[in-house]
Design a protein around this motif. Structure first.
Motif, short mmCIF file in Angstrom:
data_model
loop_
_atom_site.label_atom_id
_atom_site.label_comp_id
_atom_site.label_asym_id
_atom_site.label_seq_id
_atom_site.Cartn_x
_atom_site.Cartn_y
_atom_site.Cartn_z
N VAL A 89 115.07 -5.26 -66.90
CA VAL A 89 113.57 -5.42 -66.89
C VAL A 89 113.11 -5.46 -65.35
O VAL A 89 113.51 -5.88 -64.50
CB VAL A 89 113.42 -7.08 -67.25
N ARG A 91 110.49 -6.31 -63.37
CA ARG A 91 109.42 -7.10 -63.22
C ARG A 91 108.12 -6.82 -62.75
O ARG A 91 107.98 -6.06 -61.44
CB ARG A 91 109.96 -8.64 -62.71
N SER A 92 107.05 -6.93 -63.25
CA SER A 92 105.82 -6.57 -62.33
C SER A 92 105.65 -5.20 -62.17
O SER A 92 105.31 -4.74 -61.08
CB SER A 92 105.44 -7.48 -61.26
N ARG A 101 102.30 -6.18 -65.41
CA ARG A 101 103.29 -6.34 -66.73
C ARG A 101 104.48 -5.89 -66.34
O ARG A 101 104.93 -4.70 -65.48
CB ARG A 101 102.69 -5.38 -67.71
N ASP A 102 105.70 -6.30 -66.91
CA ASP A 102 106.79 -5.91 -67.06
C ASP A 102 107.39 -4.36 -67.65
O ASP A 102 106.50 -4.06 -68.40
CB ASP A 102 108.07 -6.93 -67.49
#
Ligand SMILES: CC(C)(COP(=O)(O)OP(=O)(O)OC[C@H]1O[C@@H](n2cnc3c(N)ncnc32)[C@H](O)[C@@H]1OP(=O)(O)O)[C@@H](O)C(=O)NCCC(=O)NCCS
Length: 119
Positions: A89, A91-92, A101-102
């Motif tokens: 993932v 992140r940001s 949003r991821d």
């Protein structure tokens, strides 16, 4: 991209990226979009598998990566069917519709299992 009676169904894109030193860290990043009427018919995963074969055959880079949104189930499944693995993932990763949003990062490495597209 995929031609049936010479109909255009969408497009793929690819670009060279690197992690700092182009001579030793270059890889490909790919993207895809199909016209709405051609989605969900097995074109997306095949196109991405074929693009991987093309890039591995015509360049020395060992890595192809693709990012997608957590809500984009079609692209997640399509990438896995095309031989990609989820790396993690991010992140940001993106500011969209008012908030950060991821993203999901996938890759396929030269030497990973080749995916037959007639399956
Ligand atoms: C994402 C996209 C490329 C996928 O290609 P596609 O041809 O529609 O998908 P495929 O027919 O190859 O299907 C691949 C898998 O996803 C599944 N799938 C397809 N559409 C789906 C949907 N809307 N929801 C859930 N699963 C879906 C298929 O069932 C298949 O999985 P399965 O073999 O387990 O059944 C295409 O839908 C598209 O262009 N979408 C809009 C643009 C986009 O999102 N691009 C990627 C941006 S990161």
């Amino acid at each position: 991209m995929v031609e049936k009676d010479e109909v255009t169904t969408g497009m793929v894109a690819w670009g060279r990226r690197d992690f700092g030193n182009p001579a030793t860290t270059s890889y490909w990043e790919i993207g895809i979009v199909l016209l709405p009427e051609w989605r969900g018919r097995g074109i997306g995963w095949r196109a991405q598998a074929m693009l991987c074969d093309y890039l591995f055959a015509h360049s020395p880079y060992p890595r192809i990566q693709a990012g997608t949104h957590p809500e984009n189930i079609a692209e997640q499944k399509s990438l896995v069917k095309a031989g990609f693995q989820l790396e993690g993932v991010i992140r940001s990763a993106e500011f969209r519709a008012g908030r950060w949003r991821d993203g999901y990062l996938y890759s396929r490495i030269r030497g990973d299992v080749t995916v037959p597209i007639d399956g």
